[in-house]
Write an enzyme that holds these catalytic residues in place. Structure first.
Site, PDB file in Angstrom:
ATOM      1  N   GLU A   1       0.712  -1.186  -0.019  1.00 16.35           N
ATOM      2  CA  GLU A   1       0.010   0.078   0.069  1.00 16.35           C
ATOM      3  C   GLU A   1       0.959   1.253   0.002  1.00 16.35           C
ATOM      4  O   GLU A   1       1.803   1.316   0.594  1.00 16.35           O
ATOM      5  CB  GLU A   1      -0.744  -0.125   1.178  1.00 16.35           C
ATOM      6  CG  GLU A   1      -1.971  -0.977   1.178  1.00 16.35           C
ATOM      7  CD  GLU A   1      -2.991  -1.197   2.321  1.00 16.35           C
ATOM      8  OE1 GLU A   1      -4.276  -1.233   2.091  1.00 16.35           O
ATOM      9  OE2 GLU A   1      -2.501  -0.673   3.416  1.00 16.35           O
TER      10      GLU A   1
ATOM     11  N   CYS B   1       3.481   8.696   0.727  1.00 11.82           N
ATOM     12  CA  CYS B   1       4.402   7.623   1.872  1.00 11.82           C
ATOM     13  C   CYS B   1       4.467   6.586   1.118  1.00 11.82           C
ATOM     14  O   CYS B   1       3.406   5.857   0.630  1.00 11.82           O
ATOM     15  CB  CYS B   1       3.108   7.700   2.827  1.00 11.82           C
ATOM     16  SG  CYS B   1       3.696   6.436   4.208  1.00 11.82           S
TER      17      CYS B   1
ATOM     18  N   CYS C   1       6.471  -7.412   7.105  1.00 13.93           N
ATOM     19  CA  CYS C   1       7.414  -7.134   8.362  1.00 13.93           C
ATOM     20  C   CYS C   1       7.363  -8.157   9.219  1.00 13.93           C
ATOM     21  O   CYS C   1       6.519  -8.841   9.520  1.00 13.93           O
ATOM     22  CB  CYS C   1       6.891  -5.663   9.157  1.00 13.93           C
ATOM     23  SG  CYS C   1       7.927  -5.455  10.533  1.00 13.93           S
TER      24      CYS C   1
ATOM     25  N   CYS D   1       5.935  -4.933  16.153  1.00 13.56           N
ATOM     26  CA  CYS D   1       5.928  -3.575  17.046  1.00 13.56           C
ATOM     27  C   CYS D   1       4.299  -3.468  17.512  1.00 13.56           C
ATOM     28  O   CYS D   1       3.287  -3.402  16.545  1.00 13.56           O
ATOM     29  CB  CYS D   1       6.247  -2.359  15.950  1.00 13.56           C
ATOM     30  SG  CYS D   1       7.790  -2.270  15.717  1.00 13.56           S
TER      31      CYS D   1
ATOM     32  N   CYS E   1       1.542  -1.179  15.694  1.00 11.00           N
ATOM     33  CA  CYS E   1       1.540  -0.916  14.386  1.00 11.00           C
ATOM     34  C   CYS E   1       0.777  -2.176  13.668  1.00 11.00           C
ATOM     35  O   CYS E   1       1.132  -3.271  14.025  1.00 11.00           O
ATOM     36  CB  CYS E   1       2.826  -0.951  14.107  1.00 11.00           C
ATOM     37  SG  CYS E   1       2.960  -0.477  12.124  1.00 11.00           S
TER      38      CYS E   1
ATOM     39  N   CYS F   1      -1.234   6.560  10.121  1.00  4.82           N
ATOM     40  CA  CYS F   1      -0.120   6.144  10.518  1.00  4.82           C
ATOM     41  C   CYS F   1      -0.187   4.798  11.197  1.00  4.82           C
ATOM     42  O   CYS F   1      -0.992   4.803  11.950  1.00  4.82           O
ATOM     43  CB  CYS F   1       0.563   7.168  11.410  1.00  4.82           C
ATOM     44  SG  CYS F   1       1.429   8.778  10.552  1.00  4.82           S
TER      45      CYS F   1
END
Length: 413
Positions: free
Chosen positions: A126, A139, A146, A150, A153, A384
């Site tokens: 994305e 962005c 990943c 975290c 997130c 975010c």
């Protein structure tokens, strides 16, 4: 935008030379993202005489990055036989747009699909565009998924699939410029470079999916193309790379890329940051902040951005604010305070707005700019920490229901 996320030791991360033409499974290699030397190599492979190489490279570069064409047939000043040879051997196609969503606040999110590489499978990522007064920020993602968890997130809940290649990174910028009308008319013979002040994509942040510094070589190659003054021509001062703290690669980022640096900080104590940003166990705060103090080119005119997500009763006390000021003493810095953006299953809540403002006041009084970032694109999961490209997409009705649910319900998952 997603926070930068960490994936593997820099000693074991895949490194792809910048001059490599990426191979695909059943697909032609792309010329997008290659430097001029590699474009010259591609032309030599097609039998272009050496005396013509420099001219042909300049022509290709102009058509790709100034005019933004996606079809060799549009390259009017290149001989038809060479255009046919290029088309037979290479591609300049854009990433496939699987889905485009536009938020009520004008934020856009694209779900891109890239073809299989080697023995792999097609992958999706994305990319988010955020329009603001006087600027537009893209962005950009650097990896598919990943490996770190975290805890605040959403991207961190998706496993790492692979690194993105230079053409896939640059391709995100080119599609955004296509969709926003940022390329001049390729059909106009005298078409020129769009003035920089008229661009809708004026800034690029490597803050999408993935940890850019665990894909260092590919990110470096891509940003060299994006910042090249004779092509896409985005100033390095308008490019920012965000990292969760891959300390050994911070100095090379300043030396080799020369872009702005952002740090996903989110905590002022090692024991808390170990939980929120697990790479802290490998590179604790003292090492990270020393790397920031010595970042090449850092100055009061070019400050490091520290990103700090505001988590209710976790990291948002005034004691935390004062410790943040103490830790950053001597580092030219600004602090972006980011209200936590909820996602299904998260264990956190956003700090109360009054508490965020009190936190910001402590930081401001110490002489640091500490803007509170207005959440953008929440209704399309583009804010975010919310990016995630798994195939099971959340239905629109589920997103609306989540947005209207009390924070206590969201935290319960």
């Amino acid at each position: 935008m997603a926070f930068s996320l960490d994936l593997a030791s820099p000693d074991t991360r895949p490194r792809v030379p910048a001059a490599t033409i990426p191979a695909t499974s059943g697909e032609k290699p792309s010329l997008i993202g290659l430097d001029r030397e590699s474009l010259a190599t591609a032309l030599r492979s097609l039998g272009v005489p050496e005396r013509q190489i420099r001219m042909r490279v300049a022509q290709l570069w102009h058509w790709l990055y100034v005019r933004g064409v996606a079809d060799f047939g549009q390259m009017a000043n290149i001989a038809g036989t060479l255009r046919q040879a290029l088309d037979a051997a290479y591609t300049i196609a854009r990433p496939e747009i699987v889905e485009e969503q536009i938020s009520v606040d004008g934020t856009r999110k694209w779900l891109f699909r890239f073809p299989a590489r080697g023995a792999g499978r097609p992958v999706e990522i994305e990319t988010v565009y955020i329009p603001e007064e006087g600027r537009g920020t893209l962005c950009v993602s650097s990896q598919v998924g990943c490996t770190l968890t975290c805890t605040f997130c959403h991207t961190g809940t998706q496993r790492l699939v692979r690194n993105l290649t230079p053409d896939e990174i640059v391709g995100q910028v080119m599609v955004a410029r296509d969709r926003l009308g940022d390329f001049p008319d390729a059909a106009t013979p005298e078409g020129g470079i769009l003035p920089s002040e008229g661009r809708l994509v004026s800034n690029v942040v490597m803050m999408g999916m993935g940890e850019p510094l665990y894909n260092f070589d590919n990110v470096r190659a891509a940003l060299a193309v994006v910042s090249d003054g004779e092509g896409l021509a985005l100033s390095k001062r308008r490019i920012t790379l965000s990292t969760s703290g891959v300390v050994p690669m911070i100095a090379p980022t300043g030396e080799d890329m020369g872009v702005g640096l952002a740090i996903s900080l989110h905590a002022v104590r090692d024991e808390l940051r170990d939980v929120l940003v697990p790479i802290n166990k490998k590179y604790p705060l003292a090492q990270l902040l020393e790397a920031c103090r010595t970042y090449p080119g850092v100055s009061n005119a070019r400050r490091i951005t520290f990103e700090y997500v505001m988590l209710k009763d976790v990291n948002d006390s005034l004691v935390d604010a004062r410790e943040l000021v103490r830790l950053l003493h001597g580092i030219p810095a600004k602090i972006n305070l980011i209200p936590f953006n909820p996602w299904p299953g998260s264990a956190y809540e956003c700090s109360d707005w009054d508490q965020i403002e009190r936190f910001a006041e402590v930081v401001n009084q110490a002489g640091y700019a500490s803007p509170i970032r207005t959440p953008r694109g929440r209704d399309i999961f583009a804010a975010c920490g919310q990016l995630k490209s798994e195939s099971e997409r959340m239905k629109k009705g589920d997103r609306i229901a989540m947005e209207s649910a009390p924070a206590s319900e969201l935290a319960a998952g």
